[in-house]
Each structure stands twice: as C-alpha cells, then as structure tokens.
Design an enzyme around this catalytic site. Structure first.
Site, PDB file in Angstrom:
ATOM      1  N   ASP A  82      16.443  94.827  45.926  1.00 56.67           N
ATOM      2  CA  ASP A  82      16.477  93.408  45.540  1.00 56.67           C
ATOM      3  C   ASP A  82      17.925  92.946  45.339  1.00 56.67           C
ATOM      4  OD1 ASP A  82      15.262  90.972  44.915  1.00 56.67           O
ATOM      5  OD2 ASP A  82      15.086  91.449  42.789  1.00 56.67           O
ATOM      6  N   ARG A 124      14.033  76.566  54.134  1.00 59.37           N
ATOM      7  CA  ARG A 124      14.476  77.144  52.856  1.00 59.37           C
ATOM      8  C   ARG A 124      14.249  78.650  52.800  1.00 59.37           C
ATOM      9  NH1 ARG A 124      11.132  74.714  48.413  1.00 59.37           N
ATOM     10  NH2 ARG A 124      12.508  75.934  47.100  1.00 59.37           N
ATOM     11  N   LYS A 125      13.654  79.237  53.855  1.00 54.53           N
ATOM     12  CA  LYS A 125      13.277  80.656  53.785  1.00 54.53           C
ATOM     13  C   LYS A 125      14.279  81.547  54.535  1.00 54.53           C
ATOM     14  CE  LYS A 125       9.015  79.738  55.189  1.00 54.53           C
ATOM     15  NZ  LYS A 125       7.570  79.892  55.487  1.00 54.53           N
TER      16      LYS A 125
HETATM   17  C1  LIG Z   1      18.711  84.452  40.997  1.00 54.84           C
HETATM   18  C2  LIG Z   1      19.679  84.314  42.088  1.00 54.84           C
HETATM   19  C3  LIG Z   1      20.623  85.477  42.256  1.00 54.84           C
HETATM   20  C4  LIG Z   1      21.923  85.055  42.702  1.00 54.84           C
HETATM   21  C5  LIG Z   1      23.029  86.078  42.725  1.00 54.84           C
HETATM   22  C6  LIG Z   1      24.319  85.509  42.231  1.00 54.84           C
HETATM   23  C7  LIG Z   1      25.552  86.200  42.586  1.00 54.84           C
HETATM   24  C8  LIG Z   1      25.458  87.682  42.726  1.00 54.84           C
HETATM   25  C9  LIG Z   1      25.410  88.334  41.423  1.00 54.84           C
HETATM   26  C10 LIG Z   1      24.703  89.435  41.269  1.00 54.84           C
HETATM   27  C11 LIG Z   1      23.893  90.070  42.339  1.00 54.84           C
HETATM   28  C12 LIG Z   1      22.474  90.298  41.936  1.00 54.84           C
HETATM   29  C13 LIG Z   1      21.524  89.733  42.944  1.00 54.84           C
HETATM   30  C14 LIG Z   1      20.141  89.862  42.417  1.00 54.84           C
HETATM   31  C15 LIG Z   1      19.166  89.040  43.198  1.00 54.84           C
HETATM   32  C16 LIG Z   1      17.829  89.133  42.539  1.00 54.84           C
HETATM   33  C17 LIG Z   1      16.998  87.951  42.837  1.00 54.84           C
HETATM   34  C18 LIG Z   1      15.719  88.028  42.039  1.00 54.84           C
HETATM   35  O1  LIG Z   1      15.221  89.064  41.742  1.00 54.84           O
HETATM   36  S1  LIG Z   1      15.023  86.582  41.562  1.00 54.84           S
HETATM   37  C19 LIG Z   1      13.785  87.093  40.358  1.00 54.84           C
HETATM   38  C20 LIG Z   1      12.438  87.340  40.943  1.00 54.84           C
HETATM   39  N1  LIG Z   1      11.925  86.137  41.565  1.00 54.84           N
HETATM   40  C21 LIG Z   1      11.358  85.147  40.853  1.00 54.84           C
HETATM   41  O2  LIG Z   1      11.247  85.179  39.660  1.00 54.84           O
HETATM   42  C22 LIG Z   1      10.879  83.966  41.650  1.00 54.84           C
HETATM   43  C23 LIG Z   1       9.710  83.257  41.004  1.00 54.84           C
HETATM   44  N2  LIG Z   1       9.196  82.259  41.937  1.00 54.84           N
HETATM   45  C24 LIG Z   1       9.713  81.022  42.009  1.00 54.84           C
HETATM   46  O3  LIG Z   1      10.616  80.667  41.239  1.00 54.84           O
HETATM   47  C25 LIG Z   1       9.170  80.114  43.058  1.00 54.84           C
HETATM   48  O4  LIG Z   1       7.884  80.539  43.444  1.00 54.84           O
HETATM   49  C26 LIG Z   1      10.082  80.077  44.336  1.00 54.84           C
HETATM   50  C27 LIG Z   1      11.481  79.537  43.975  1.00 54.84           C
HETATM   51  C28 LIG Z   1      10.232  81.446  44.984  1.00 54.84           C
HETATM   52  C29 LIG Z   1       9.456  79.140  45.359  1.00 54.84           C
HETATM   53  O5  LIG Z   1       9.027  78.006  44.685  1.00 54.84           O
HETATM   54  P1  LIG Z   1       9.309  76.526  45.243  1.00 54.84           P
HETATM   55  O6  LIG Z   1       8.418  75.599  44.503  1.00 54.84           O
HETATM   56  O7  LIG Z   1      10.760  76.229  45.203  1.00 54.84           O
HETATM   57  O8  LIG Z   1       8.938  76.561  46.793  1.00 54.84           O
HETATM   58  P2  LIG Z   1       7.483  76.671  47.493  1.00 54.84           P
HETATM   59  O9  LIG Z   1       7.154  75.340  48.026  1.00 54.84           O
HETATM   60  O10 LIG Z   1       6.492  77.368  46.627  1.00 54.84           O
HETATM   61  O11 LIG Z   1       7.819  77.686  48.690  1.00 54.84           O
HETATM   62  C30 LIG Z   1       8.771  77.333  49.712  1.00 54.84           C
HETATM   63  C31 LIG Z   1       8.350  78.076  50.966  1.00 54.84           C
HETATM   64  O12 LIG Z   1       8.329  79.497  50.703  1.00 54.84           O
HETATM   65  C32 LIG Z   1       6.998  80.043  50.877  1.00 54.84           C
HETATM   66  N3  LIG Z   1       6.754  80.998  49.818  1.00 54.84           N
HETATM   67  C33 LIG Z   1       7.004  80.878  48.506  1.00 54.84           C
HETATM   68  N4  LIG Z   1       6.643  81.963  47.834  1.00 54.84           N
HETATM   69  C34 LIG Z   1       6.144  82.820  48.748  1.00 54.84           C
HETATM   70  C35 LIG Z   1       5.637  84.133  48.665  1.00 54.84           C
HETATM   71  N5  LIG Z   1       5.577  84.804  47.501  1.00 54.84           N
HETATM   72  N6  LIG Z   1       5.240  84.725  49.811  1.00 54.84           N
HETATM   73  C36 LIG Z   1       5.315  84.077  51.007  1.00 54.84           C
HETATM   74  N7  LIG Z   1       5.814  82.824  51.138  1.00 54.84           N
HETATM   75  C37 LIG Z   1       6.198  82.210  50.021  1.00 54.84           C
HETATM   76  C38 LIG Z   1       6.078  78.826  50.765  1.00 54.84           C
HETATM   77  O13 LIG Z   1       4.856  79.044  51.442  1.00 54.84           O
HETATM   78  C39 LIG Z   1       6.911  77.727  51.402  1.00 54.84           C
HETATM   79  O14 LIG Z   1       6.860  77.916  52.788  1.00 54.84           O
HETATM   80  P3  LIG Z   1       6.796  76.633  53.783  1.00 54.84           P
HETATM   81  O15 LIG Z   1       8.060  75.833  53.539  1.00 54.84           O
HETATM   82  O16 LIG Z   1       5.550  75.869  53.399  1.00 54.84           O
HETATM   83  O17 LIG Z   1       6.734  77.227  55.177  1.00 54.84           O
END
Ligand SMILES: CCCCCCCC/C=C\CCCCCCCC(=O)SCCNC(=O)CCNC(=O)[C@H](O)C(C)(C)COP(=O)(O)OP(=O)(O)OC[C@H]1O[C@@H](n2cnc3c(N)ncnc32)[C@H](O)[C@@H]1OP(=O)(O)O
Length: 248
Positions: free
Chosen positions: A167, A212-213
């Site tokens: 991740d 967005r994906k």
């Molecule tokens: C955090 C950022 C890191 C940045 C790094 C900074 C600098 C580097 C520093 C250090 C490095 C460390 C790096 C670590 C990285 C780790 C990242 C994580 O572990 S994140 C934690 C775990 N994840 C959650 O907690 C998400 C919880 N879920 C959500 O918040 C939402 O469900 C979200 C944002 C994922 C989507 O929500 P909506 O409302 O914005 O969008 P909708 O409309 O539901 O989906 C958009 C498209 O995506 C598909 N989609 C969404 N979820 C799906 C799923 N589970 N499976 C399949 N498709 C999905 C949908 O079907 C839709 O597709 P169509 O546009 O219609 O084609």
C-alpha cells in the site's frame, strides 16, 4: 479551513519535486550516503529522511541502494540536474507534516501522529526501505529490509506488514502520478513466504489511468528476481484534499 487545504496541497506537491542527494566526490556511494545522514542530523534543521542508509542495513540492502541511487539524477556543480528518469524519493515520519487534521482529530492526536511505517525508533527493527521512481517508465522500485518486529509465521514476515508495504509503495507511486489519492481496492496474492531479516524488491507499475481511477500492479520479489513472494493489484481514487480534512 483554506489555510489547512493550502498546507495539505503543499505536502502533496512536495512529493513530486524532490532532487536526488549529491554524492561527495572522495567517498564511495555507501560511505557518502551514511555520512550524509550523520551530518544532516547534526547540522540541518531539516526533518530526518528515513530512506537514507543507516547502520542496520545489510550488505544486500546497501548494494541495491547504491545500484539505484547511482542511476538517479544528480546535481552538477552548476546546479543543473543531469537527465535521468530515476529519482529517489525521500521519506519522513509524518505523512504530511503540516496537515492539521480534520474535525475528527483532536490537536493532541494530530501532534502525535506518525506515519505507520516510520514510527519505530530502533533502526532495523521494522520497516527499512527506500523508494526510487522512474518517471519515463512510470514505474517505481522499493528496496525493503524486513526487521524482527514484523514477524507473522515463525521466522517470516507478517502478511499485514507485506500489505502495508505494498500500500505504501503503490500509494506513493500513485500520488506521484496522479496527485492526492486514496486506496479504494487492494488485492493481494501471497505466493511464497518472506524470511524475516531478508531484503526484497517491491516493484510498482502503472496499468491505466481512467478519470479519477489509477490502476497499479505490484510484485514483491527476491532481489535476484528468481522468486515471486507476493503480487497485488491496487485501485486508487483521486480525491480533493478537502476529503481528508472533512473526514471523508
Ligand atoms: C492518503 C493519501 C496518501 C498520500 C501520500 C502523501 C505523501 C507520501 C507520504 C507517505 C507515503 C505513504 C503512502 C501511503 C498511501 C496509503 C493510502 C491509504 O492507505 S488510504 C487509506 C485506506 N483507504 C481508505 O480509507 C479509503 C476509504 N474510501 C473512501 O474514502 C472513498 O470510498 C473513495 C475516496 C475511495 C472513493 O469515494 P468517492 O466518493 O470519492 O468516489 P466514488 O464515486 O465512490 O468512486 C469513484 C470511482 O471509483 C470506483 N470505486 C470506488 N471504490 C471502489 C472500490 N472499492 N472498488 C472498485 N471501484 C471503486 C467507483 O465505482 C467510481 O468509478 P466510476 O467513476 O463510476 O467508473
């Protein structure tokens, strides 16, 4: 609120604008890297970069670090950067140093917040890793040495620790490619156990970007490439940074 969002954006932007470490001319790459850490901690107000070599790194970790680091763009004397597709990404112990947290985080929790993979002080005890990104090929390589606190099955790395690294590597790669993202889906196949203490390669490659994906594939392999330990596919969804401040 506007100030919080500006700080969050700045954190994400800084991820894509790092310059590679300058190597001192009379030292080997390893000596130079280690002395760089020592000097930084004494003289620099900069936060510690956890992806630089430390005394816990084994010979395989150092060999791979020197191999990839030597391919990274280096600053010339004139301050120009040499054209190389490779870039080493620094790594700090706060994911976004200035993120003030959302309404759901108290000030106390936020000030204590530390990046999961960088919060164990003893060098070598847990996650030792460095990431290198190849801008041209849109791929990323991580060298990872798994410490003794990551045990799952006896003598081997915990599946959750492997998932964490996948991740982290693919999430950093996706952020580099697409800006602010969150992991939406992570599929993992564990093919062969990873011995505790060993060094492995984690390779992340971009499959597609659709709106967005961002779809990324990942492989964890032995350093000679002969053994596949783990493979994964990951979907990241781009977010507006206000998603994090409001708590989703
Ligand atoms: C955090 C950022 C890191 C940045 C790094 C900074 C600098 C580097 C520093 C250090 C490095 C460390 C790096 C670590 C990285 C780790 C990242 C994580 O572990 S994140 C934690 C775990 N994840 C959650 O907690 C998400 C919880 N879920 C959500 O918040 C939402 O469900 C979200 C944002 C994922 C989507 O929500 P909506 O409302 O914005 O969008 P909708 O409309 O539901 O989906 C958009 C498209 O995506 C598909 N989609 C969404 N979820 C799906 C799923 N589970 N499976 C399949 N498709 C999905 C949908 O079907 C839709 O597709 P169509 O546009 O219609 O084609």
């Amino acid at each position: 609120m506007a100030r919080m969002l500006r700080r969050l954006r700045k954190g994400f932007q800084s991820l894509t604008s790092f310059s590679a470490a300058t190597i001192q001319p009379n030292l080997s790459a390893s000596e130079s890297s280690r002395s760089e850490v020592a000097l930084l901690s004494f003289f620099s107000p900069k936060p510690r970069d956890f992806s630089l070599p430390n005394s816990s790194w084994g010979s395989e970790m150092m060999r791979l670090y020197d191999h990839y680091n030597s391919q990274c763009e280096a600053e010339t004397e004139g301050g120009q950067t040499q054209g190389s597709p490779w870039q080493r990404l620094p790594s700090y112990n706060r994911s976004l140093k200035y993120a003030p947290g959302g309404v759901y985080l108290s000030k106390i929790v936020q000030s204590k917040a530390r990046l999961f993979t960088r919060n164990i002080r003893e060098p070598g005890a847990a996650f030792e890793y460095a990431l290198f990104v190849n801008k041209g090929e849109k791929k990323c390589v991580c060298i990872f040495q798994a410490g003794w606190l990551l045990e799952g099955p006896p003598g081997h790395v915990h599946g959750g620790a492997i998932a964490t690294m996948i991740d982290t590597v693919t999430g950093t790669h996706a952020t580099f490619l697409s800006g602010p993202i969150m992991t939406a889906n992570l599929n993992i196949a564990y093919r062969s156990p990873i011995p505790l203490g060993s060094t492995v390669l984690i390779e992340s490659s971009l499959d597609t970007q659709e709106g967005r994906k961002t779809f990324i594939s990942c492989k964890v392999m032995s350093t000679d490439g002969s053994k596949l330990h783990t493979e994964a596919t990951v979907l990241f969804v781009s977010i507006n940074v206000s998603h994090l401040v409001r708590g989703g």
